[in-house]
Each structure stands twice: as structure tokens, then as C-alpha cells.
Design an enzyme around this catalytic site. Structure first.
Site: not given
Ligand code: PEP
Ligand code: MG
Length: 570
Positions: A192, A495
Site C-alpha cells: 500500500h 483494478c
Molecule cells: C488488488 O488486490 O489488486 C486490489 C485492487 O485490491 P487491494 O490492492 O486494495 O488489495
């Protein structure tokens, strides 16, 4: 000159001086009595002086700042001299205190903890201030120890921020006018922290072993596309940085809609978390929202937000996209995004635990109330709201979720495909779900059994891995089967961070993906490359990537066929 190799997460070439992230403040030893040779009076004076000096430093920063940050700094400055905190600490110096005398550092530590606990027990706004008290406590202890204040270093000059890794909260407070690049020795490209760096448009390199030991003030050249950091840069690097700055300005714009060279439409959407993000995404030309991460609205909460609060938070995003698609994801709590009202901090293996949709089993009702709030917010706005659940692994889960969503009055209900089992059973899942959205960050982590937060596993956490591309293809193939079986089109978006890599975006288009969602900062670069290829060419490159034996060969082969990437410095 020394060179460090890591994983580039945001392209960009810059030269700047290194400022190291201070190491976090360690908890002072308990039960060690007063600092050696010090009297209660002397320790009292040290606490008062440290609290004053922290307050003065914070006030100074507040005076030099504007907007939201000013208010936050002023409030934090007040807290540094809070009588409950300071007097509470002074009381703990005394031998008659419960547990005996403490050192000044230990007394401040315990007093800060007590104040934070008290605020937490009050709930609501007061509870949210408890982390600020802990921040102030760390600052006072650092001052008492003669160490630099924790958190992002302050500087009048722009700098390259280096460290082992940053907490997402630190990254969120980065001022991109001061921090020109981010380099870390740990952390994965899909952590993140990396996601936030990308959102800020900061050139960033992660998992570059040794960069946390580069001396303070050392000039470095950071190449965020190549994933390299070079100390003592020369003329050539400075010129590359100037050329990049020129290029970046030209690449900053995306307007209208994204179409390939043959007119094939592939909408580019944005990943957002708040109304502010949504405003930026709309200004950056996003054709809609492909992922609204609702858990980010409530990361600082330890109780479930009320329906009214949720309606307000979601509406703040919907209002920026009247008539456009907004895909909202239900709470993805767990792993590195714990929400105390949904997840268990004691789980031994949280990435494989009760996270995302699975919290419906341990905290029934929260999902239903969230769907009710989403439907209420959708009815107040003109955005075309689609809803999806994270971490769906089976067809039964997809069936249950989509039923709940439709009962709540939400017409278009889909699922994230981020667990390999969902990719491999997409044709069954999409018999129930209206659409799928590939979360390539988690799909990669689970396909490769590699924690996305871990720097040493960064080479595995790479969406170019043949297994990951195979799972993307399996999902698109499954959607095609479900489309002909149901007679209704079943779109598959992406995404995850893979969508923001312009070369990989071409491959995804060729594999059959129907939209791409990313941080608004990446829209222009992805569009600049996609508009140069036809769908047939994208399919040809996708076949080459799929046939490659390794992630590196897949990437190198595709990049060789896309000279536009080098021309644009991407
Ligand atoms: C993913 O896992 O690619 C996603 C878009 O969700 P997050 O990054 O919020 O886990
Ligand atoms: Mg995910």
C-alpha cells in the site's frame, strides 16, 4: 559512485539529496527507576522542557503551512503541552507512584498510553485523536533522548526520502513539493506504500537493499522506471532528470476517452478512496471510477460507521461522476488494512485469514448495512453505481454476495477476482455476477504464495509472472463462456496496479480485459501508449507474453515491440 538496484514502482528520473527516515522510537525500559543520577526535580524539568520544545517545533511548522495540515499541526502542538499528558508523566516520577519511580522517558511513555486509552474509551472524534497523542508521546521521548523527531523529516529543500519502509500513514502525509522521490530497502511493488507513492506521482524504487544506509545529504539519481538509485550523479544524470521533467509535463494530460489505434474502446477509470481523490480523478480525465476502496474511508475507526456516515462518504465520490460508472467495493478489511470492528489482530496469517468478503461470516450484518448505505447514496446521485465484493473464492460466495446486493436494490453486482480459485472458475462465478474486476495485486500474491508487503519477495510479486498472466486469461475466457451461456455481456476490468504499467496495459487489452482502473496519475501515460496499438497488435503481444517462460522475458519481449515506451521515457 555506488548503484543500488530495486523494483521501480513509479517512473520518473530525479536528482536530489537523501534524507533518511528516522528509525521509530523504541519503548523505554519499564521498571528501571529514575534516570541514573537524576533527581525527581531534574526529571520534571526535562519533561517540561521537552514538551515545550516539541510544542514550539510543531507551532513553527503550523505557521509555515496552510490548509488542512495547518489545523492538524496546531492541534498536535496543543497536545504536546496537554496537562493530562505532562502532569500525568510527572506524577509517575515519584517513588510513591504505583509501580515505583520511572525515568522521564518511561513516565512520558506510560502517561501517553493512559491518555490515549482514555480518549479511545470516549469513542467518536475523541477516540480518533488517540493516535495523535501517541505521535506526540514519541516526539517528546525522541526529544528527551536527543534523537530526531519521528515521521517524515522536515526540510526547506526538496529531498529524496530514504528508509527501510514507510508506514502507509507516513506516506499519506508526504508533501510531494518537498519529497521528490521515495526509495526504500524493503517493501514490495504492490504494497500500500507503493500504491500511495504512485498516487502522489512520486518516482519511487522499493526493495533496493542498502538505500536505508546512504549517508544523510548524499546526492543521488533515482530512476523510477529502471528501479535504480545512483549516488554522486554526474552531468549525464542531471540532464536525464531535466529531460524527464520536460517529458512529464507533456504526459500530464488525458482528456476524452481512451481508444486503441483501430478505434477499439478501452475505458480508463480511476482508483479512489475519498471525495477528494474523486475530484482529482475527474480533473485528470478518468472516465469513471473502477475501484472505490471503501475501507480506506474508515481505517481510523474502531467502531462500525453508521449508515449516515457511509452515505456521506460514498456520496462524496459519486457526486464527481454524474452519468459515469463508479465501481464501489465493499469493505476489504484484513491483512495490512485491519479494521478493529471487523478483523482479529491475533490471526497468525492475516493475508490468508478472515479478510474482505469473509468478514460476513464472523461479523454478519456489517455487509448488509454497507449495501444499504451504498444503495441510499446511489439513489441521491446520478453516478451509475456498480458494487463488488473483495476476496471472492467460490461460486457460492459470488451467488450469495450478488443476491444480497440485489436485495439491497443495487442493480449491477460483481466480484473481484484476486484469488486464483476465482480466476479458474470464472465461468461459474460470472453466471451469477454481472462483472469481474481483476485485483492483480492480490492475485499475484496468492498465485505466487508471496506476501505482497515483503521486499525480498518482490521478484515473485510481479504481475508479469506467467502464472498471473495465465490467470488473467482464464478469467477473460471464463467471462466469454458466461457471456454466451447467459446471453448477457460479462465485462472484466483490471483494478490492480498492473493496469498502471503502460506495457502491461497493452497485454491486458490483448488478453480480453474491457477496462483498466488505476491511480489518476497514470492515466495519461497508459493512454499515450494504448492509443498507438491496435487490438490485433495487443493480442499479438499478449500471446508473446503468455508464451514467455519468465516474468522478465515476458516484459522484455513486450517492451522490445513497443519502442514508444522508450520514446516517452516510460
Ligand atoms: C488488488 O488486490 O489488486 C486490489 C485492487 O485490491 P487491494 O490492492 O486494495 O488489495
Ligand atoms: Mg486486493
Amino acid at each position: 559512485m555506488e548503484q543500488f538496484h530495486g523494483v521501480g514502482v513509479t517512473p520518473g528520473r530525479v536528482v536530489g539529496r537523501v534524507r533518511q527516515m528516522p528509525t521509530p522510537i523504541r519503548e523505554p525500559e519499564p521498571g528501571a527507576g529514575l534516570s541514573s543520577g537524576a533527581s525527581v526535580e531534574e526529571e520534571t524539568a526535562r519533561i517540561r522542557a521537552a514538551s515545550k520544545s516539541v510544542q514550539a517545533a510543531l507551532k513553527g511548522r503550523a505557521a509555515a503551512t496552510t490548509g488542512d495540515a495547518k489545523g492538524v499541526l496546531e492541534a498536535t502542538a496543543l497536545m504536546a503541552a496537554d496537562p493530562m499528558l505532562v502532569k500525568g508523566a510527572i506524577k509517575l516520577l515519584d517513588a510513591s507512584a504505583d509501580g515505583g519511580a520511572r525515568s522521564a522517558e518511561r513516565a512520558v511513555w506510560e502517561s501517553g498510553a493512559a491518555v490515549a486509552e482514555k480518549l479511545k474509551s470516549l469513542g467518536g472524534y475523541m477516540a480518533e485523536r488517540s493516535t495523535d497523542v501517541l505521535d506526540v508521546r514519541a516526539r517528546i521521548v525522541a526529544e528527551l533522548r536527543g534523537l530526531p523527531a519521528p515521521g517524515i523529516p522536515e526540510s526547506d529543500e526538496p529531498f529524496v526520502l530514504a528508509g527501510e519502509d514507510l508506514a502507509p500513514a507516513d506516506t499519506a502525509t508526504l508533501d510531494p513539493t518537498k519529497v521528490v522521490a521515495l526509495i526504500t530497502s524493503a517493501g514490495g511493488p504492490q504494497s500500500h506504500t507503493a500504491i500511495l507513492a504512485r498516487a502522489l506521482g512520486l518516482p519511487a524504487v522499493v526493495a533496493a537493499e542498502g538505500v536505508d544506509r546512504i549517508p544523510e545529504g548524499m546526492p543521488v539519481f533515482v530512476d523510477g522506471a529502471a528501479g535504480t538509485v545512483l549516488t554522486d550523479p554526474g552531468e549525464a544524470e542531471s540532464e536525464a532528470a531535466v529531460a524527464w521533467a520536460r517529458q512529464a509535463a507533456a504526459l500530464a494530460l488525458f482528456t476524452g476517452s481512451n481508444v486503441l489505434a483501430d478505434g477499439h474502446e478501452l475505458p480508463l477509470l480511476a482508483n479512489v478512496a475519498t471525495g477528494k481523490d474523486a475530484a482529482k480523478a475527474a480533473a485528470a480525465g478518468a472516465e469513471g471510477v473502477g475501484l472505490l476502496r471503501t475501507e480506506f474511508c474508515f481505517l481510523d475507526r474502531d467502531t462500525e460507521p453508521s449508515i449516515e456516515e457511509q452515505v456521506a462518504a460514498y456520496g462524496a465520490v459519486f457526486e464527481h461522476f454524474p452519468g459515469k460508472k463508479v465501481v464501489i467495493r465493499t469493505l476489504d478489511a484484513g491483512a495490512d488494512k485491519p479494521l478493529p470492528f471487523l478483523t482479529n489482530a491475533e490471526e497468525p496469517n492475516p493475508a490468508l485469514g478472515v479478510r474482505g468478503y469473509r468478514t460476513e461470516w464472523t461479523s454478519p450484518g456489517v455487509l448488509g448495512r454497507q449495501l444499504e448505505a451504498i444503495a441510499a447514496a446511489a439513489s441521491e446521485h446520478e453516478a451509475e453505481v456498480w458494487v463488488m465484493a473483495p476476496m471472492i473464492a467460490t461460486t457460492d460466495e459470488a451467488e450469495h454476495f450478488t443476491r444480497l446486493a440485489r436485495e439491497a436494490g443495487l442493480r449491477t453486482a460483481g466480484v473481484m477476482v484476486e484469488v486464483p480459485s476465482a480466476a479458474l472458475t470464472a465461468s461459474h462465478i460470472l453466471a451469477h455476477a454481472d462483472f469481474a474486476s481483476l485485483g492483480t495485486n492480490d492475485l499475484t500474491q496468492y498465485a505466487m504464495a508471496a506476501d505482497r508487503m515483503l521486499g525480498p519477495l518482490a521478484h515473485l510479486n510481479n504481475p508479469w509472472q506467467p502464472a498471473v498472466l495465465g490467470l488473467v486469461k482464464a478469467t477473460c475466457d471464463g467471462a466469454a463462456v458466461a457471456t454466451s451461456a447467459t446471453g448477457t455481456s460479462k465485462p472484466v476490468g483490471v483494478c490492480g496496479e498492473a493496469a498502471a504499467d503502460p506495457a502491461l496495459a497493452v497485454v491486458l487489452a490483448g488478453l480480453g480485459v474491457t477496462s483498466l482502473s488505476m491511480t489518476p496519475r497514470s492515466l495519461a501515460a497508459v493512454n499515450a501508449v494504448l492509443k498507438t496499438v491496435t487490438l490485433a497488435k495487443a493480442q499479438e503481444l499478449a500471446a508473446l507474453a503468455l508464451g514467455a517462460p519468465t516474468a522478465q522475458t515476458a516484459r522484455d519481449t513486450v517492451r522490445e515491440h513497443l519502442p514508444v515506451l522508450d520514446d516517452l521515457g516510460l
